[in-house]
Each structure stands twice: as C-alpha cells, then as structure tokens.
Design a protein around this motif. Structure first.
Motif, PDB file in Angstrom:
ATOM      1  N   VAL A  97       0.774  -1.464  -0.531  1.00  0.00           N
ATOM      2  CA  VAL A  97       0.099  -0.060   0.584  1.00  0.00           C
ATOM      3  C   VAL A  97       0.413   0.986   0.462  1.00  0.00           C
ATOM      4  O   VAL A  97       0.466   2.240  -0.413  1.00  0.00           O
ATOM      5  CB  VAL A  97      -0.823  -0.504   1.033  1.00  0.00           C
ATOM      6  N   GLU A  98       2.316   1.440   0.443  1.00  0.00           N
ATOM      7  CA  GLU A  98       2.351   2.226   0.757  1.00  0.00           C
ATOM      8  C   GLU A  98       3.983   2.403  -0.739  1.00  0.00           C
ATOM      9  O   GLU A  98       3.281   3.941  -1.588  1.00  0.00           O
ATOM     10  CB  GLU A  98       4.122   2.308   1.819  1.00  0.00           C
ATOM     11  N   THR A  99       3.903   1.618  -1.075  1.00  0.00           N
ATOM     12  CA  THR A  99       4.254   1.410  -2.403  1.00  0.00           C
ATOM     13  C   THR A  99       3.284   2.173  -3.609  1.00  0.00           C
ATOM     14  O   THR A  99       3.838   3.630  -4.121  1.00  0.00           O
ATOM     15  CB  THR A  99       4.893   0.291  -2.821  1.00  0.00           C
ATOM     16  N   VAL A 100       2.188   2.194  -3.300  1.00  0.00           N
ATOM     17  CA  VAL A 100       1.278   2.559  -4.788  1.00  0.00           C
ATOM     18  C   VAL A 100       0.828   3.905  -4.603  1.00  0.00           C
ATOM     19  O   VAL A 100       0.477   5.121  -5.095  1.00  0.00           O
ATOM     20  CB  VAL A 100       0.268   1.785  -4.174  1.00  0.00           C
ATOM     21  N   ALA A 101       0.475   3.809  -2.660  1.00  0.00           N
ATOM     22  CA  ALA A 101       0.745   5.604  -2.362  1.00  0.00           C
ATOM     23  C   ALA A 101       1.440   6.742  -2.974  1.00  0.00           C
ATOM     24  O   ALA A 101       1.660   7.497  -3.326  1.00  0.00           O
ATOM     25  CB  ALA A 101       0.671   5.210  -0.796  1.00  0.00           C
ATOM     26  N   GLU A 102       2.725   5.934  -2.738  1.00  0.00           N
ATOM     27  CA  GLU A 102       4.149   7.077  -3.615  1.00  0.00           C
ATOM     28  C   GLU A 102       4.748   6.983  -4.479  1.00  0.00           C
ATOM     29  O   GLU A 102       4.609   7.740  -4.993  1.00  0.00           O
ATOM     30  CB  GLU A 102       5.461   6.345  -2.260  1.00  0.00           C
ATOM     31  N   ASN A 103       4.506   5.958  -4.961  1.00  0.00           N
ATOM     32  CA  ASN A 103       4.468   5.864  -7.066  1.00  0.00           C
ATOM     33  C   ASN A 103       3.493   6.364  -7.581  1.00  0.00           C
ATOM     34  O   ASN A 103       3.390   6.854  -8.267  1.00  0.00           O
ATOM     35  CB  ASN A 103       4.859   4.139  -7.013  1.00  0.00           C
ATOM     36  N   PHE A 104       1.927   6.588  -6.595  1.00  0.00           N
ATOM     37  CA  PHE A 104       0.960   7.471  -7.920  1.00  0.00           C
ATOM     38  C   PHE A 104       1.922   9.157  -7.474  1.00  0.00           C
ATOM     39  O   PHE A 104       1.067   9.370  -8.936  1.00  0.00           O
ATOM     40  CB  PHE A 104      -0.414   7.645  -6.365  1.00  0.00           C
ATOM     41  N   VAL A 105       2.905   9.779  -7.628  1.00  0.00           N
ATOM     42  CA  VAL A 105       2.981  10.855  -7.386  1.00  0.00           C
ATOM     43  C   VAL A 105       3.936  10.584  -8.893  1.00  0.00           C
ATOM     44  O   VAL A 105       3.458  11.049  -9.265  1.00  0.00           O
ATOM     45  CB  VAL A 105       3.762  11.596  -6.364  1.00  0.00           C
ATOM     46  N   ASP A 106       4.996   9.641  -8.195  1.00  0.00           N
ATOM     47  CA  ASP A 106       6.016   9.912  -9.185  1.00  0.00           C
ATOM     48  C   ASP A 106       5.844   9.137 -10.577  1.00  0.00           C
ATOM     49  O   ASP A 106       6.150   9.044 -11.874  1.00  0.00           O
ATOM     50  CB  ASP A 106       7.342  10.185  -8.442  1.00  0.00           C
ATOM     51  N   GLY A 107       5.158   8.210 -10.830  1.00  0.00           N
ATOM     52  CA  GLY A 107       4.607   7.049 -12.129  1.00  0.00           C
ATOM     53  C   GLY A 107       3.547   7.657 -12.479  1.00  0.00           C
ATOM     54  O   GLY A 107       3.191   7.322 -13.469  1.00  0.00           O
ATOM     55  N   ILE A 108       2.461   8.349 -11.634  1.00  0.00           N
ATOM     56  CA  ILE A 108       1.002   9.397 -13.041  1.00  0.00           C
ATOM     57  C   ILE A 108       1.027  11.191 -12.511  1.00  0.00           C
ATOM     58  O   ILE A 108       1.170  11.686 -13.625  1.00  0.00           O
ATOM     59  CB  ILE A 108       0.160   8.570 -11.678  1.00  0.00           C
ATOM     60  N   ALA A 160      21.339  14.622  -8.079  1.00  0.00           N
ATOM     61  CA  ALA A 160      20.193  13.459  -8.695  1.00  0.00           C
ATOM     62  C   ALA A 160      19.334  13.964  -7.137  1.00  0.00           C
ATOM     63  O   ALA A 160      17.558  13.817  -7.848  1.00  0.00           O
ATOM     64  CB  ALA A 160      20.355  12.283  -8.761  1.00  0.00           C
ATOM     65  N   ALA A 161      19.276  13.304  -6.715  1.00  0.00           N
ATOM     66  CA  ALA A 161      17.886  12.870  -5.261  1.00  0.00           C
ATOM     67  C   ALA A 161      17.618  14.859  -4.746  1.00  0.00           C
ATOM     68  O   ALA A 161      16.064  14.312  -5.054  1.00  0.00           O
ATOM     69  CB  ALA A 161      18.785  12.663  -4.255  1.00  0.00           C
ATOM     70  N   ARG A 162      18.223  15.611  -4.637  1.00  0.00           N
ATOM     71  CA  ARG A 162      17.530  16.916  -5.001  1.00  0.00           C
ATOM     72  C   ARG A 162      16.695  17.520  -5.350  1.00  0.00           C
ATOM     73  O   ARG A 162      15.584  17.306  -5.777  1.00  0.00           O
ATOM     74  CB  ARG A 162      18.663  18.118  -4.704  1.00  0.00           C
ATOM     75  N   ILE A 163      17.360  17.060  -6.766  1.00  0.00           N
ATOM     76  CA  ILE A 163      15.923  17.126  -8.326  1.00  0.00           C
ATOM     77  C   ILE A 163      14.704  16.576  -8.625  1.00  0.00           C
ATOM     78  O   ILE A 163      14.047  17.198  -8.537  1.00  0.00           O
ATOM     79  CB  ILE A 163      16.711  17.015  -9.360  1.00  0.00           C
ATOM     80  N   ASP A 164      15.003  15.390  -8.271  1.00  0.00           N
ATOM     81  CA  ASP A 164      13.846  14.617  -7.704  1.00  0.00           C
ATOM     82  C   ASP A 164      12.873  15.107  -6.685  1.00  0.00           C
ATOM     83  O   ASP A 164      11.892  15.743  -7.073  1.00  0.00           O
ATOM     84  CB  ASP A 164      14.401  13.481  -7.560  1.00  0.00           C
ATOM     85  N   ASP A 165      13.633  15.678  -5.094  1.00  0.00           N
ATOM     86  CA  ASP A 165      13.072  15.993  -4.893  1.00  0.00           C
ATOM     87  C   ASP A 165      11.776  17.190  -5.488  1.00  0.00           C
ATOM     88  O   ASP A 165      11.160  17.219  -4.569  1.00  0.00           O
ATOM     89  CB  ASP A 165      13.459  16.561  -3.271  1.00  0.00           C
ATOM     90  N   ALA A 166      12.809  17.873  -6.037  1.00  0.00           N
ATOM     91  CA  ALA A 166      11.746  19.768  -6.553  1.00  0.00           C
ATOM     92  C   ALA A 166      11.430  19.256  -7.220  1.00  0.00           C
ATOM     93  O   ALA A 166       9.861  19.727  -6.962  1.00  0.00           O
ATOM     94  CB  ALA A 166      13.281  20.404  -6.624  1.00  0.00           C
ATOM     95  N   ALA A 167      10.952  18.266  -8.136  1.00  0.00           N
ATOM     96  CA  ALA A 167      10.222  17.916  -9.691  1.00  0.00           C
ATOM     97  C   ALA A 167       9.084  17.845  -8.541  1.00  0.00           C
ATOM     98  O   ALA A 167       8.219  17.723  -9.604  1.00  0.00           O
ATOM     99  CB  ALA A 167      11.352  17.019 -10.244  1.00  0.00           C
ATOM    100  N   ASN A 168       9.365  16.212  -7.977  1.00  0.00           N
ATOM    101  CA  ASN A 168       7.926  16.143  -7.273  1.00  0.00           C
ATOM    102  C   ASN A 168       7.653  16.935  -5.803  1.00  0.00           C
ATOM    103  O   ASN A 168       6.416  16.762  -5.469  1.00  0.00           O
ATOM    104  CB  ASN A 168       8.621  14.491  -6.701  1.00  0.00           C
ATOM    105  N   TYR A 169       7.662  18.256  -5.458  1.00  0.00           N
ATOM    106  CA  TYR A 169       7.489  18.712  -4.362  1.00  0.00           C
ATOM    107  C   TYR A 169       5.798  19.006  -4.623  1.00  0.00           C
ATOM    108  O   TYR A 169       5.577  19.158  -3.790  1.00  0.00           O
ATOM    109  CB  TYR A 169       8.790  19.780  -3.888  1.00  0.00           C
ATOM    110  N   ILE A 170       6.030  20.408  -5.514  1.00  0.00           N
ATOM    111  CA  ILE A 170       4.203  20.560  -5.778  1.00  0.00           C
ATOM    112  C   ILE A 170       3.751  19.197  -6.092  1.00  0.00           C
ATOM    113  O   ILE A 170       2.416  19.308  -5.333  1.00  0.00           O
ATOM    114  CB  ILE A 170       4.257  21.314  -6.901  1.00  0.00           C
ATOM    115  N   PRO A 171       3.625  18.457  -6.960  1.00  0.00           N
ATOM    116  CA  PRO A 171       2.813  17.270  -6.879  1.00  0.00           C
ATOM    117  C   PRO A 171       2.137  16.277  -5.624  1.00  0.00           C
ATOM    118  O   PRO A 171       1.255  16.687  -5.330  1.00  0.00           O
ATOM    119  CB  PRO A 171       3.700  16.602  -8.799  1.00  0.00           C
ATOM    120  N   ALA A 172       3.334  16.042  -4.986  1.00  0.00           N
ATOM    121  CA  ALA A 172       3.581  16.068  -3.674  1.00  0.00           C
ATOM    122  C   ALA A 172       1.959  16.193  -3.059  1.00  0.00           C
ATOM    123  O   ALA A 172       0.999  15.562  -2.640  1.00  0.00           O
ATOM    124  CB  ALA A 172       4.285  15.178  -3.235  1.00  0.00           C
ATOM    125  N   ARG A 173       2.787  17.385  -3.169  1.00  0.00           N
ATOM    126  CA  ARG A 173       1.398  18.056  -1.853  1.00  0.00           C
ATOM    127  C   ARG A 173      -0.138  18.656  -2.376  1.00  0.00           C
ATOM    128  O   ARG A 173      -1.256  18.789  -1.975  1.00  0.00           O
ATOM    129  CB  ARG A 173       1.852  19.356  -1.778  1.00  0.00           C
TER     130      ARG A 173
END
Length: 324
Positions: free
Chosen positions: A150-161, A203-216
């Motif tokens: 369930v955690e994987t589905v939740a987290e990957n909803f953001v970076d995969g969808i 690379a990790a910081r860029i990923d964090d920045a790219a997903n920052y707004i979508p995650a919220r």
C-alpha cells in the motif's frame, strides 16, 4: 485567442497516452525508454567519476547532462517524425506519454502481490516485494507485506502518475521524458550509502524538487478521489494528510502516504530495517488499524480514481496553456 483547431491533435495526445497505458501496461520484452535511460546512467556514471574527481560535482554533471539529453532527444525525435508527417509526430508523442506513465503497471504489480498473499504464499510474496522495496523483508508476514505494498502504491502515485502528467501538461512529451530521467536517476544513484551519498545528492535533490508541488497537490486529488468512494474516506484523507503528511524522512512521500492512510483508515510507515540497520520512522495514521491484504485492492481502486482525476486536471491545464 488562437484558433483551437490546430491544437486538436496535441490536445488528444495526453488522454490517448493515458488510454494506451491503461490498455497495455508494461508488456515484458517491449523496448522501453526507461530501460534505455538506465543503461545510459550505468554507462555514464564511471565516465563522470573518472573525469571529475569531486563526487558531488561528478554526480551533478551526470544528472544535469542526462536530464537535458532526455529532453533534447525526445524533442528531436518528435521534430523528425512530424517532419515526415504530422500524424506520425502525434503518434510519437502519444507513445512517449504512454511510456511516461505507470497506472496499469502499478496496479498490476500491487494486485499480483494481493493474489500471492490471498494464496498464503508468504515466501513468494517476500521475494516479489524485495524487487520493489529496498528494506529488509526476510521476516515480513502478511500484514507487513500488505502495508509495504500500500505504501508503494501511495508513493508511486505521485512519481509514476501525477508528476509525469503535470510535466507533460506543461511541456509536452519531451518534458515528460525529462521527468522520467529525473525519476530514473533518483532510483539508481539517489541512495544515502557510502557509494552514492555524495555522487547522488544532486540527482536526489532534483527529484525532490520535481515532485514537491505534485506531492502536495496529490493530497487534494487523493482526497477528492476518496470522497467519490466515500465522504468519510475523503474527509479522513485530507485530515490525515494535513496533520501527518510531514512525518516522513522524504520531503514528498509522506503526503500521498498520509492521504492513503486516512482514506483507507490504516497506519503506514513506521520503523523498518535497511541492509541490516534498523531505521526509526514515525507511524502515519497511528490511530487507525493495521493493513490487511484486502486493503491492497482498496488502495488500487483509490489509485485508479486518483489517476482519472489527475488526467482530467493535467488535460485541462494543457488545453489552457496551449491557448494562452
């Protein structure tokens, strides 16, 4: 305002790519840009390390160079295809959008885990889980495996969808491919171990920045989707995400996980072991019950509803931006 007719094919590319993802998923053996991206990272990492002595600078060069290359390659391919025939360029854009998304494959992987748990094959479920999470799973039982799924589905909803849909809405398929390179880089070099703690930092910081707004933004999307299934679930999703979304080591993952935890009325996250080392992580949704295998089915249903809402949101944004 421009005449919308020239934009019709472009407007239809995004929903067509989503439909293709829902129809096909990720068939084994098919060529896939993400695999090509992975090979490019494997090939260029030793080159950057050899030519640039400073690990952090070498990692930054790898990340920035490959992200730019992915965007430029996608743009060039579409330019060539469109030059042959506009319909061919449109088909290429649809294909790239399809490859950027993981709606079907994420649901299929989670439901496969559910079926294995339903058949009481715990060892097989552990083996499958080990392929998708980095934690130690040797002693996991059915509730632990269900929770991790369930955690994987939740987290990957953001970076995969949601994230790729928003990047595609803003910059078309080329920006979607650039985001996939960002995500692939993070999954391959964004680790906090001796080898990558410095090299993978950018690379990790860029990923964090790219997903920052979508995650919220995902909190609102998941909350709305949960509300379509149950008003109580929608309220719990929003309330839990606002209260506990920050309780995660990742600056982004806690938001969708908290929304899923509230919607499903389960607790997620908590302490885990990584490579033999126990890492204390706060529980999200501590007042709720434990995850059961049946919650995987509910999580997949919630993810699918959230994906449809995300598609509508991204499509609307894309149309508005193309008319400005």
């Amino acid at each position: 305002m421009p005449d919308p007719s020239p934009f019709l094919l472009t407007w239809l590319a995004l929903p067509a790519g989503v439909a293709l993802d829902l129809l096909l998923g990720d068939p084994q053996g098919w060529p896939h840009p993400v695999r090509w991206m992975g090979r490019a990272i494997e090939k260029m990492e030793p080159v950057c390390r050899r030519r640039i002595p400073n690990d952090r600078v070498a990692g930054a060069a790898l990340a920035i160079g490959l992200i730019a290359a992915a965007w430029l390659a996608a743009l060039s391919v579409l330019h060539v295809l469109s030059g042959i025939h506009p319909a061919l360029g449109w088909a290429g854009e649809v294909a790239m959008i399809y490859y950027a998304l993981s709606i079907r494959s994420l649901g299929d992987a989670a439901m496969e885990m559910y079926r294995v748990l339903r058949d009481d094959s715990i060892p097989a479920a552990r083996r499958k889980l080990a392929f998708i999470v980095s934690r130690d799973v040797d002693h996991y039982q059915a509730p632990d495996i269900a929770r991790a799924t369930v955690e994987t589905v939740a987290e990957n909803f953001v970076d995969g969808i949601l994230s790729p849909l928003l990047f595609i809405a803003i910059g078309g398929a080329p920006l979607g491919m650039a985001f996939k390179m960002i995500s692939t880089l993070d999954s391959m070099v964004g680790y906090k171990n001796d080898r990558y703690i410095q090299f993978g930092k950018i690379a990790a910081r860029i990923d964090d920045a790219a997903n920052y707004i979508p995650a919220r933004l995902s909190v609102l999307v998941i909350g709305a989707a949960a509300g379509m299934l149950s008003k109580d679930a929608g309220r719990r999703a929003l309330k839990t995400a606002l209260r506990e979304g920050h309780r995660h080591s990742s600056p982004n993952a806690g938001r969708p996980e908290a929304a899923f935890a509230g919607a499903l009325a389960v607790w997620l996250n908590g302490p885990n072991s990584y490579h033999g080392r126990r890492v204390e992580k706060p529980v999200i949704g501590a007042g709720y019950g434990p995850v059961r295998p049946g919650h995987i089915v509910a999580a997949c249903r919630l993810m699918t509803f959230s994906a449809f809402l995300s598609t509508a949101l991204a499509w609307g944004l894309h149309i508005v931006l193309s008319l400005i």
